[in-house]
Design a protein around this motif. Structure first.
Motif, short mmCIF file in Angstrom:
data_model
loop_
_atom_site.label_atom_id
_atom_site.label_comp_id
_atom_site.label_asym_id
_atom_site.label_seq_id
_atom_site.Cartn_x
_atom_site.Cartn_y
_atom_site.Cartn_z
N ARG A 15 12.73 46.31 7.73
CA ARG A 15 14.10 45.33 7.38
C ARG A 15 13.29 44.73 6.77
O ARG A 15 12.22 43.75 7.18
CB ARG A 15 14.68 44.61 8.57
N VAL A 61 15.80 38.14 12.74
CA VAL A 61 15.62 38.19 11.29
C VAL A 61 15.96 36.59 10.40
O VAL A 61 16.24 36.18 10.91
CB VAL A 61 17.49 39.10 11.40
N ALA A 90 20.73 46.82 8.55
CA ALA A 90 20.25 46.72 7.21
C ALA A 90 20.47 47.01 6.16
O ALA A 90 21.95 47.88 6.36
CB ALA A 90 18.72 47.17 7.61
#
Lengths: 713, 511
Positions: free
Chosen positions: A403, B27, B125
């Motif tokens: 990511r 995230v 993702a």
């Protein structure tokens, strides 16, 4: 305009004697500058010291009250050059930028500054971006201190130690006529804690006062023969003075027992990591009292031979904990031991890894290994003979996707890269370079546009070898931050002068967005203390670029695609420049969201756009994903037994930027996207007309429904 | 040199055991910084020493990012670490399911001590989304690892809970942390920490409470979707209903799982065209059943993929779907539009000459399509992005009329092409039934490759063709079916077909 406002925290910077400050490392640094009578500050933003620049900008009122000048410098070179004020005047100055790239840019000024020497304390605060989360190549700023002979502080990573280092740094600088670099690692910048404050001090001499009484001294100018004298002065006077100051003032610290067969030498910044390893080995307590002697280098350059040799006395083995490579400190200490004819065995990178961050596990393993070899009696039984039946975690490395950072929801750069991808589908793959900034995410999937980056403002310059032209034109991409940092001179004028045939796409998102929204020359906002609103397109025309296109809505993908196409195929000679401009969505949302909520509350008409996908129309081929990558555009399984693949889905975080619709149009994707604008507080006529329309369309729909079978979803 | 002396060696410090180490994997953009701030304030308010660190930088831009907090009771300034160490974390908060997996990979979740609080929602993702097939990572693998590695696992969809409370996930996770009881502080102290944070405290407190509750309740067992929709949920004129019931009964008599699949297929096909078309569909499936045997895999796959092949995406279908009466209400619900608020709807269409010619009668259309000059001229009129407002009378009526062209559909060029393609594909599969049953099933499944519109559709068709050619090469081998499956999976891996090229090359290497 910055991403994060420190206005509230800045009030704490007014605290005086007897108060306690609690907060982040960067705020502590700012407070320390004020307490130490700094006369001017400057710098250039970049992780991890971006927020330091933001704090300084937000503290501008406070600083002007104290007679302190603040500059948001054009780049790191300009920031370092500003320290020239401390060459002739006894004024303390501090600048900040990120290491090691900022130091690279600043090295010309830093080398000249170090040669001239300083009268007032000159402090360079470097945010060392090394290890996890770093966005740059992995190098050390340490080498610059060594080559230019300025001193390097690396304090223990807690607020009192960092604050103390600022005061020590100024005094060391003044005592040795040498600039000092204060290094703070990425986690030290954001570490929280407390320290006792002192009252802020006005500079003894302000820059304003100095301007009324100008000074000059040609002995300080870097010209022969003075430059030869500077070098001699460095080694004969400044260096010994520094060693004396470091010893006398006890800048380096020793912890633990005096007598022991072993010891550890550690960079100040690594201290907590070493203590944690010792704590886990049962050799240090909660407050850091250790059974293994530690010699903590809060000054990592210069190293003081006598102090180090004293530490080594009576020891068999000493380990150096030095993060990064090459192992400058270890090499120097080895030389000290060799010259002294010592028999102490120096350990370091033979146990610790040469490269990479010294994580908790690395520290624990390496220090345990050192102790097992050098002093096994000190280790508790469990460590000496580790009982290795820890459960092994199932391997998830193939399951968990990587990511990397990417464009935010609604980012105006996404459509630029979508257009570039489409153009390349048409004209073939092109040679593309990038610069530094958010746009570099365009080199990652799904766009994979661009290859090398050679440095800030150097994207177009990195294509110079290809600028003679050929079958397909070279393309380079540069952000507005990079453009003003160095790009206009190093890249654009370079292209004009060399009759480049290439294309430059300047991604202008209204300010330096990647570093947190600091204003630059072309910022659209008005800034009370800075002169903004200088269009990039005018600047490039000013240096002689003829083919310039300004696009003021990057979300218009077909237009961007056509403009790119034209730039790549036109017969017009010389550099082609497209300024693609839309505001950074992250900052724009931060500003507009509260305003919109207010307007809705106040009863004003507001249209709130959001995109959606007709599930039944989407075939699950994910072509849209490969031209987007937007976080709000995801996938979902439908539960329909007839479907194998998940369909596109847009969640509530969509900001309605329009990229999905534009891309669907430009790339001729499926017709499943729709935009829904919810109208808050609609007008009376509007409501009536919508009612009439709805009755008509509803009648049509019902008419058809009545004649066929209807299946519940 | 400043000396801090300690002379006597001593056994390990028991006070170290009271240090609580807490890491947060998030995230970028999830508010990990806010959560960290609350936890820190909470600890300090209870008289504990606390230290937080983070690695911000560009990782806040949708990348994986980590925050770390250490706290210890009592005063003074303990020496805390600035980063978590493997095997040395008491509480791990993962703000997304794969981030929980990442924490496990990094060794931050260990069975001796770690409470893992993880949100089960997914934030896909880019690498998962790009895959033309199904690239979504295996969440079950993470669950198995989490159950095995965590001392205690607290998992729920804290994202949805937050959205329902009108707040963000940082607040629900804070609630889950409070519910976990891993920190020795009362619930009210958590709420005070939120209140002292100021901005948006009301919404955050609501989300905190909801997060607390979800963590205590634990995760609702995943509701299995009803195996296959039943004949219920169909309504219409009596005459049509009678015919529908006849067809549905016919579908349900198909053996094994094929019956349920055929019923779903029948619905899709009838919805696409009409009941007669549905009868055609059943005819095709039944012809295959006649040559099939238990456990009737071939019939089941045929029921699935013939339905998909027969409901190709043409202008008529799209226009019809966009003018259904239920659509507006559905979208209003999704957008959260309330009474008194209006909604404007803009459709993004980009027709090309191919779509228009596809509507021409088969013979004439083929003639036009075969003439590049005429196609180009037509394309100049047609090929452009069109935004159609389906909340306006004109836009809606235009699509409504197009959607009403159904009776004409069977005579169009597009229909002729689709039928020809389908028959060729079915014939190819049926040609293998007696020789290699498994291969026949795999050939049917290759229909999955045909999807998308315009270029994507063309690319899908070309991949389909290439897979078919490659299958012809391995036909007759024992592992032919296995190769067919591998070829299909390779074709779904990437857009350009690189994986497929690789698979085909491998085949050539051993032939």
């Amino acid at each position: 305009m910055a991403e994060r406002s420190f206005k509230a925290e800045v009030e704490h910077l007014r605290k005086g004697d007897g108060d306690t400050f609690t907060g982040e490392g960067i705020l502590a640094l700012t407070k320390a500058l004020l307490e130490n009578g700094v006369g001017y500050v400057g710098g250039y933003q970049g992780a991890p010291i971006s927020h330091l620049m933001d704090v300084l900008a937000d503290a501008e009122d406070l600083m002007s009250e104290l007679g302190i000048r603040f500059e948001a410098n054009a780049n790191e070179a300009a920031a370092a050059a500003m320290l020239a004020a401390s060459v002739h005047y006894p004024i303390r100055g501090a600048v900040t930028f990120k290491g090691s790239v900022g130091v690279n840019v600043a090295s010309d000024a830093l080398a000249n500054l170090a040669s001239s020497g300083v009268t007032g304390g000159a402090l360079v605060i470097v945010g060392e971006d090394y290890g996890e989360g770093s966005s740059i190549m992995q190098e050390r700023s340490h080498a610059f201190a060594m080559k230019s002979q300025f001193w390097l502080l690396d304090p223990r990573p807690n607020l009192p130690a960092i604050v103390k280092a600022v005061g020590d740094g100024f005094e060391l600088s003044e005592a040795t006529n040498t600039p000092v670099m204060l290094m703070v690692r990425i986690r030290s910048c954001h570490v929280t804690g407390s320290f006792p404050t002192r009252t802020n001090r006005r500079p003894a001499l302000t820059v304003r006062d100095a301007l009324s009484n100008p000074r000059s001294d040609f002995a300080r100018v870097v010209l022969p023969p003075m430059s030869y004298l500077h070098e001699q002065d460095k080694v004969k006077h400044r260096w010994p003075a520094a060693e004396r100051f470091i010893r006398d003032r006890g800048l380096n610290e020793r912890f633990g027992p005096d007598k022991a067969p072993i010891g550890i030498v550690v960079q100040g910044g690594m201290y907590n990591g070493v203590i944690r390893a010792l704590q886990r080995l049962g050799l240090a307590d909660l407050y850091g009292e250790t059974q293994v002697p530690l010699y903590v280098l809060n000054v990592t350059y210069p190293l003081v031979s006598s102090e180090f040799l004293e530490f080594c006395e009576g020891k068999d083995q000493v380990m150096v904990v030095e993060e990064g490579q090459p192992e400058f400190i270890e090499q120097q200490l080895t030389t000290f031991l060799y010259r002294a004819g010592s028999t102490v065995k120096l350990r370091g990178k033979d146990i610790l890894p040469m490269a990479g961050e010294y994580t908790g596990q690395v520290m624990l393993d390496s220090i345990a290994a050192f102790l097992r070899q050098a002093a096994p009696d000190m280790l508790p039984a469990t460590v000496r003979a580790p009982n290795d039946d820890k459960p092994k975690a199932p391997d998830l490395t193939k399951v968990v996707p990587i990511r990397p950072p990417g464009f935010c929801t609604g980012c105006p750069e996404r459509p630029i890269f979508a257009a570039l991808k489409l153009v390349q589908k048409d004209l073939g793959k092109h040679q593309i370079t990038g610069d530094i900034g958010c746009h570099l995410f365009g080199s990652l999937p799904p766009f994979e546009v661009g290859g090398a980056t050679m440095g800030y403002g150097l994207g177009p310059a990195a294509n110079a070898a290809f600028d003679g032209g050929g079958e397909r034109r070279p393309i380079s991409i540069i952000g507005d931050g990079g453009f003003w940092h160095n790009g206009l001179s190093s890249s654009i004028t370079n292209m004009v002068f060399n009759k480049s045939d290439g294309l430059v796409v300047v991604v202008d998102n209204y300010y330096s967005a990647a570093t947190g929204g600091q204003d630059v020359m072309s910022s659209r906002a008005t800034n009370a203390s800075k002169d903004t609103q200088h269009p990039i397109s005018q600047a490039v025309k000013g240096v002689g670029v003829k083919w310039v296109r300004q696009i003021d809505r990057t979300y218009d993908v077909p237009k961007l695609r056509d403009t790119l196409h034209e730039a790549l195929t036109t017969k017009e000679p010389g550099p082609k420049i497209i300024v693609a401009s839309s505001e950074c969505m992250l900052n724009r949302q931060r500003r507009e969201k509260p305003l919109r909520a207010q307007a809705i509350k106040a009863g004003r008409r507001v249209e709130a756009p959001r995109f959606g996908v007709d599930e039944a129309v989407c075939t699950g081929d994910h072509a849209c994903m490969r031209l987007s990558g937007c976080p709000s555009l995801g996938l979902k399984h439908t539960g329909d037994p007839l479907r194998d693949d998940p369909v596109a889905h847009i969640d509530q975080t969509c900001v309605g930027c329009g990229n999905c619709g534009e891309v669907a149009d430009a790339a001729v994707l499926c017709p499943s996207f729709y935009r829904a604008d919810v109208v808050h507080n609609p007008g009376k006529f509007e409501i009536w007309w919508a009612g009439v329309t709805a009755r008509f369309t509803g009648w049509l729909a019902r008419r058809r429904a009545a004649k066929r079978l209807e299946f519940a979803a | 040199m400043t000396k801090h002396e300690v002379l006597e060696p001593r056994p390990g410090d028991v006070r170290l055991q009271s240090v609580i180490k807490l890491a947060i994997y998030a995230v970028g953009g999830q508010g990990g910084g806010v959560l960290t701030g609350w936890i820190e304030d909470l600890a300090r308010s209870q008289g504990w020493a606390a230290q937080a660190t983070s690695v911000a930088g560009v990782s806040q831009r949708t990348g994986a990012t980590i925050y770390y907090i250490e706290m210890a009771p009592g005063g003074g300034q303990p020496v805390f670490s600035l980063m978590p160490a493997a095997g040395d974390v008491d509480v791990m908060i993962a703000a997304e399911w794969m981030e929980a997996g990442r924490a496990i990979i990094r060794g931050f979740v260990t069975p001796d001590r770690t409470t893992l609080i993880a949100s089960t929602h997914r934030n896909l993702a880019v690498s998962e989304k790009m895959v033309p097939g199904d690239g979504i990572a295996d969440g079950q693998a993470v669950r198995e690892a989490a159950v095995q590695m965590a001392k205690r696992l607290i998992s729920a969809d804290f994202e949805s809970v937050a959205v329902r409370s009108g707040s963000v996930i940082s607040a629900t996770l804070f609630g889950a942390l409070a519910a976990s009881g891993t920190l020795p502080f009362p619930r009210s102290a958590y709420e005070d920490a939120i209140r002292s944070g100021g901005k948006g405290a009301e919404a955050s407190l609501r989300a905190f409470a909801a997060g607390y509750e979800s963590a205590e309740k634990g995760e609702a067992p995943a509701v299995k979707p009803a195996p296959v929709p039943q004949a219920r949920g169909v309504k219409g004129p009596a005459r049509l209903m009678a015919e529908w019931n006849r067809l549905a009964a016919r579908a349900e008599t198909l053996p094994g799982e094929a019956g349920a699949m055929a019923l779903a297929g029948l619905k899709k096909v009838v919805d696409f065209q009409d009941l007669a078309y549905g009868a055609d569909y059943l005819d095709r499936v039944e012809r295959i059943r006649d040559r099939d045997r238990a456990p009737f895999d071939l019939t089941r796959e045929a029921a699935k993929y013939i339905a998909n092949a027969m409901t190709y995406d043409d202008v008529i279908r799209v226009a019809d779907l966009k003018t259904r009466s239920s659509r507006l209400d559905r979208i209003r619900g999704e957008m959260g539009a309330k009474d008194g608020q209006l909604m404007q709807l803009t459709e993004f269409m980009h027709p090309r000459a191919e779509e228009v010619v596809g509507l021409f009668p088969a013979g004439w259309g083929a003639k036009v399509a075969g003439n590049p000059d005429r196609m180009e001229r037509l394309d100049r009129w047609i090929n452009r992005g069109r935004r159609i407002r389906t909340d306006s009378a004109t836009g809606f009526t235009l699509l409504w009329i197009l959607g009403g062209l159904k009776p004409w559909r069977r005579r169009t060029l597009r229909h002729a092409e689709e039928v020809a393609h389908m028959e060729a594909w079915l014939a190819r599969a049926m040609g293998q039934v007696d020789r290699d049953y498994a291969l026949a099933v795999e050939i049917l499944r290759c229909r999955r490759l045909v999807k998308g519109y315009s270029d994507t559709h063309a690319r899908g068709l070309s991949k389909f063709d290439r897979v078919m050619e490659a299958i012809a090469l391995v036909q007759g081998r024992e592992d032919a079916a296995d190769w067919a499956r591998r070829l299909r999976e390779a074709a779904l891996k990437d857009e350009e077909g690189k994986a497929l090229d690789g698979a085909i090359q491998t085949i050539h290497s051993f032939l």
